[in-house]
Design a protein around this motif. Structure first.
Motif, short mmCIF file in Angstrom:
data_model
loop_
_atom_site.label_atom_id
_atom_site.label_comp_id
_atom_site.label_asym_id
_atom_site.label_seq_id
_atom_site.Cartn_x
_atom_site.Cartn_y
_atom_site.Cartn_z
N ALA A 3 -8.01 -36.07 40.22
CA ALA A 3 -6.36 -35.98 39.47
C ALA A 3 -6.87 -36.63 38.36
O ALA A 3 -6.33 -36.71 37.33
CB ALA A 3 -5.39 -35.70 39.84
N GLU A 4 -7.40 -38.40 38.61
CA GLU A 4 -6.63 -39.00 37.66
C GLU A 4 -7.94 -38.70 36.36
O GLU A 4 -7.35 -39.21 35.08
CB GLU A 4 -7.12 -40.45 38.02
CG GLU A 4 -8.75 -40.47 38.72
CD GLU A 4 -8.41 -40.43 40.01
OE1 GLU A 4 -10.14 -40.56 41.28
OE2 GLU A 4 -8.52 -39.13 40.54
N ASN A 5 -8.44 -38.03 36.30
CA ASN A 5 -9.52 -37.85 35.08
C ASN A 5 -8.87 -37.32 34.75
O ASN A 5 -9.33 -36.66 32.96
CB ASN A 5 -10.36 -36.98 35.77
CG ASN A 5 -11.50 -38.08 36.23
OD1 ASN A 5 -11.43 -38.87 37.01
ND2 ASN A 5 -12.84 -37.50 37.24
N ALA A 6 -7.60 -36.40 34.89
CA ALA A 6 -7.27 -35.95 33.61
C ALA A 6 -6.39 -37.05 32.15
O ALA A 6 -6.53 -35.74 31.23
CB ALA A 6 -5.24 -35.10 34.69
N VAL A 7 -6.93 -38.08 32.12
CA VAL A 7 -6.39 -38.42 31.12
C VAL A 7 -7.67 -38.44 29.89
O VAL A 7 -7.38 -38.60 28.64
CB VAL A 7 -6.26 -40.52 31.16
CG1 VAL A 7 -5.47 -40.35 32.52
CG2 VAL A 7 -7.94 -40.31 31.87
N ASN A 8 -9.17 -37.66 30.64
CA ASN A 8 -9.86 -37.46 29.30
C ASN A 8 -10.11 -35.92 28.87
O ASN A 8 -10.66 -36.11 28.14
CB ASN A 8 -11.26 -37.53 30.61
CG ASN A 8 -11.43 -39.32 31.35
OD1 ASN A 8 -11.32 -40.00 29.92
ND2 ASN A 8 -11.90 -39.41 32.14
N ALA A 9 -8.84 -35.55 29.69
CA ALA A 9 -9.10 -33.98 28.94
C ALA A 9 -8.36 -33.76 27.63
O ALA A 9 -7.61 -34.34 27.81
CB ALA A 9 -8.41 -33.48 29.77
N GLU A 10 -9.19 -33.02 26.90
CA GLU A 10 -8.47 -32.68 25.59
C GLU A 10 -8.04 -31.82 25.48
O GLU A 10 -7.98 -30.76 25.86
CB GLU A 10 -10.26 -32.60 24.48
CG GLU A 10 -10.94 -33.59 24.40
CD GLU A 10 -12.39 -33.57 23.44
OE1 GLU A 10 -12.20 -33.63 22.46
OE2 GLU A 10 -12.90 -33.04 23.57
N HIS A 11 -6.90 -31.70 24.45
CA HIS A 11 -5.78 -30.79 24.35
C HIS A 11 -6.62 -29.86 23.89
O HIS A 11 -7.36 -29.23 23.15
CB HIS A 11 -4.70 -31.19 22.98
CG HIS A 11 -3.90 -30.18 23.23
ND1 HIS A 11 -2.72 -29.66 23.92
CD2 HIS A 11 -3.66 -29.39 22.67
CE1 HIS A 11 -2.10 -28.69 24.22
NE2 HIS A 11 -2.37 -28.85 22.26
N GLY A 12 -6.34 -28.46 24.21
CA GLY A 12 -6.49 -26.93 24.32
C GLY A 12 -7.37 -26.72 24.56
O GLY A 12 -7.73 -25.17 24.31
N TYR A 13 -8.22 -27.10 25.64
CA TYR A 13 -8.66 -26.03 26.46
C TYR A 13 -8.60 -25.74 27.70
O TYR A 13 -9.40 -25.12 28.47
CB TYR A 13 -10.21 -26.96 26.50
CG TYR A 13 -10.77 -27.72 25.19
CD1 TYR A 13 -11.56 -26.55 24.37
CD2 TYR A 13 -10.58 -28.94 24.67
CE1 TYR A 13 -12.43 -26.56 23.39
CE2 TYR A 13 -10.92 -29.02 23.51
CZ TYR A 13 -11.26 -28.15 22.94
OH TYR A 13 -12.40 -28.45 21.50
N GLY A 14 -7.40 -26.07 28.15
CA GLY A 14 -6.96 -25.54 29.16
C GLY A 14 -7.20 -26.28 30.34
O GLY A 14 -7.23 -25.63 31.59
N GLU A 15 -7.41 -27.32 30.72
CA GLU A 15 -8.33 -27.83 32.06
C GLU A 15 -7.88 -28.26 32.61
O GLU A 15 -6.19 -28.79 32.45
CB GLU A 15 -9.02 -29.09 31.28
CG GLU A 15 -10.54 -28.15 30.75
CD GLU A 15 -11.52 -30.14 30.25
OE1 GLU A 15 -12.43 -29.91 31.76
OE2 GLU A 15 -11.63 -30.32 29.60
#
Length: 716
Positions: free
Chosen positions: A449-461
């Motif tokens: 869950a901590e890897n969410a900081v790397n998620a880019e906006h708009g892809y629904g990850e």
């Protein structure tokens, strides 16, 4: 619709991630190390004369029932680089877990009495009597004045672990001088493991090496009884390795020392017609051969069977391929599996991340065919890589145009084949030009869950413990289209190879395996992998993520907050009508009591029992100061020996279809273990009706003297 190229920031991130993975991988140098070791053999039925002089009984193997192997670890204090208390504690904890794990996997005929190693006569003796008609033929006539000690991989073996030695005249039944008397020996030991931490030349030559190991003494059947493992101090002191990293590399290396080694291939035994494993077994013919493609393979019966089952090609008589890139010379065998064919196995030449590596059934088949061990096959996990792909899978001639989904072409981003991580299509020294999606270790684990900081906006990850990697072109509506890449979304299993997915802001959506779906609010497609997810749903009875466990979990069967260590999980899977949910707590507690009584394991070892709607009963096994049994291997052995019968609840019959030992299936768990175990043979284990029932009868009626095994129903 025009595709857009990923941003440069993303490409740089992927390159750094791939670089990190390459540097983190641990390479094994066992074959190079073992070539330098002088291996000695214990003397069974004709003990050295000094032993006869002291009236020692000849050393022989017991013909009793095989029992969990007893590995004793010894640390040479004077020779070991000093670690700080935390580092030392971490190393010792890792080796304890390794020896406990192996005790649950391998059983042997126990060494009777104390294990006493032998000395090398060519080292301690300057001159040996070589007249074959002399009374003391092959005994030492003159001492080597420069002799000091015996070693095992640069570790000095204590005299207390060694047999003595004497100087003899050419004739006569009494030695001229007893130079050293026998040591005390090591009690309750079937294998001595010497563990040392040092800055060695080999560590400095190969920075990726964490540890290396060898065997140094064999028993009369050829089974290793002593070996050593050397840990590279710089890697341990760097504090970049966690507990499971140490466990994984140590387990790999100790398996080499126990027999998974090219130098011992010619000593493997055929016990198919012997009265017991390790007793009166015959020598095998050559076990390796080269196939028509030039690949060296091991051809033994259990390995051929398991390879056929794995690839779906039983009729081909396939052997297990050995790595061709770390062999000492072309055409010679390696001590590792071929990475192109058996990716994910613990016994590859280069170890990957812990959560992507497993103790597999092909490796256990090799130990079963050595002839020295009784193998608990339920502790091996079936490899996903190449499953059912046929006899040509992994060939260099087929991997570059493969449509199986395991190999890739180009250098784009996607998903590792287990779908736990995002990956980059790449190759390495051991893939022979074949390419696969290798995991990226910087923020690409979907289940963190901590890897969410790397998620880019708009892809629904969504990064979550139940998230997995999917090939996707999803992007929010009214945005530019993107190329296919790996994205993290939640999933939950509903049946074998059947699951649902959830994208940010969406409901749970059915995802047909092998197909693709559209997601409301997004443009593009999400691909649903076939056989990549929920492939062991029937084995586990849940998604492994806690999605289907009942909310009214009764918790611990004994007491919460118990001190100690969880060593493994035990599961029993039933077939039958659904249970009455209102009685879930009683049923779960009763099953725990029944299991404790039928296995003769004290109740305090059982923690956190649960029961799922798919009728999978799960309970944790703990060891602690509060419980009498301290060996995880013995707990496994007792559960293995428990005979389970069908049972009846409210006039409905429930049949246990299998049991297994398993480590925490959630890869985010801090207590996750390397070894996860498959379903055992259905024919060997069933659940005691009587046991569960009797526990309730006793609890509700206090019927003195009534045995658990005599009950047949659960009163409510």
């Amino acid at each position: 619709m025009q595709s857009v190229r990923p941003r440069a920031k993303h490409a740089c991130h992927s390159f750094l991630s791939l670089l990190t993975f390459s540097l983190a991988a641990s390479r094994c140098i066992h074959d190079a190390v073992q070539r330098e070791i002088n291996v000695l053999h214990l003397h069974p039925f004709s003990p050295p004369a000094e032993q006869r002089f002291t009236h020692r009984a000849p050393r022989a193997l017991s013909e009793s029932q095989t029992l969990p192997i007893r590995i004793r670890t010894w640390y040479p204090p004077a020779e070991t680089v000093q670690l700080n208390p935390q580092q030392k504690g971490s190393l010792e904890a890792a080796l304890r877990e390794v020896t406990q794990t192996i005790a649950g996997v391998l059983a042997v005929n126990h060494v009777p009495g104390r294990l006493l190693l032998t000395r090398d006569i060519n080292k301690y003796c300057r001159s040996v009597w070589r007249n074959p008609i002399a009374e003391n033929y092959n005994r030492c006539g003159y001492l080597n004045p420069n002799y000091h000690s015996e070693t095992c991989l640069e570790v000095t073996i204590p005299d207390d672990h060694l047999a003595g030695f004497s100087i003899w005249l050419e004739s006569g039944s009494v030695p001229r001088e007893v130079v050293k008397h026998d040591g005390a020996g090591v009690p309750d030991a079937d294998f001595l493991l010497y563990a040392k931490v040092a800055n060695t030349e080999k560590c400095n030559q190969e920075p990726s090496v964490i540890a290396y190991a060898s065997y140094c003494q064999l028993d009369p059947t050829g089974r290793p009884v002593a070996g050593a493992i050397m840990f590279c101090y710089a890697r341990l002191a760097s504090n970049t390795l966690d507990h499971q990293d140490l466990v994984q590399v140590s387990l790999h290396e100790v398996f080499h020392a126990l027999g998974f080694s090219r130098g011992l291939f010619n000593k493997w035994k055929d016990c198919s017609h012997a009265p017991s494993v390790g007793v009166n077994c015959s020598s095998r013919a050559r076990i390796t051969n080269t196939d028509e493609m030039g690949q060296v393979r091991i051809f033994t019966s259990t390995i051929i069977q398991k390879m056929g089952e794995h690839l779906g090609a039983q009729e081909r008589g396939l052997g297990a391929p050995l790595e061709n890139k770390d062999a000492v010379a072309p055409g010679l065998p390696s001590s590792h599996w071929e990475a192109r064919v058996l990716q994910g196995s613990l016994m590859l030449a280069t170890l990957g991340p812990v959560h992507l590596t497993q103790l597999d059934d092909i490796t256990l088949a090799a130990f079963a065919d050595m002839g020295w061990y009784q193998v608990n096959t339920s502790t091996g996990k079936r490899l996903v890589w190449g499953q059912g792909e046929g006899h040509t899978f992994g060939l260099t001639t087929t991997c570059k145009n493969s449509t199986s989904g395991f190999f890739c072409t180009g250098n784009g981003s996607g998903c590792h084949y287990l779908h736990l991580d995002k990956g980059m299509c790449s190759s390495d020294d051991f893939l022979d030009g074949c390419r696969m999606y290798k995991p990226l270790t910087v923020g690409s684990e979907c289940w963190k869950a901590e890897n969410a900081v790397n998620a880019e906006h708009g892809y629904g990850e969504i990064y979550h413990k139940s998230s997995r990697c999917f090939f996707s072109t999803l992007i929010q509506e009214n945005a530019s289209a993107v190329t296919v890449t790996g994205r993290c979304y939640r999933h939950r299993c509903t049946a074998e190879n059947t699951y649902q997915v959830q994208v940010e802001g969406s409901a749970w959506l059915d995802c047909p395996a092998g197909g693709s779906i559209q997601v409301p609010g997004y443009q593009g497609l999400l691909s649903c992998p076939n056989r990549g997810l929920c492939h062991d749903f029937q084995d586990r009875g849940t998604s492994g993520l806690g999605e289907s466990v009942l909310e009214d979990n009764p918790g611990s069967a004994i007491k919460d907050g118990m001190s100690g260590q969880k060593v493994f999980i035990f599961q029993i899977h039933f077939q039958g009508p659904p249970f009455d949910r209102t009685h879930w707590l009683q049923i779960t507690t009763g099953l725990t009591e029944a299991l404790a009584n039928s296995s003769a394991i004290p109740r305090c070892h059982f923690q956190q029992p649960t029961l799922t709607p798919s009728l999978l009963f799960t309970v944790e096994l703990w060891v602690s100061e509060e419980c009498p049994e301290r060996q995880a291997g013995m707990l496994r052995h007792k559960l293995d020996q428990t005979f389970h019968k069908p049972w009846v609840y409210r006039d409905k019959s429930y049949t246990p279809v299998g049991t297994r030992f398993v480590e925490d299936p959630d890869p985010t768990s801090p207590e996750r273990h390397l070894v996860t175990v498959l379903l055992c043979a259905v024919t060997s284990i069933l659940l005691l009706v009587s046991t569960a029932v009797g526990a309730f009868v006793y609890h509700h009626h206090k019927a003195a003297g009534q045995r658990v095994g005599d009950a047949s129903r659960i009163p409510l």
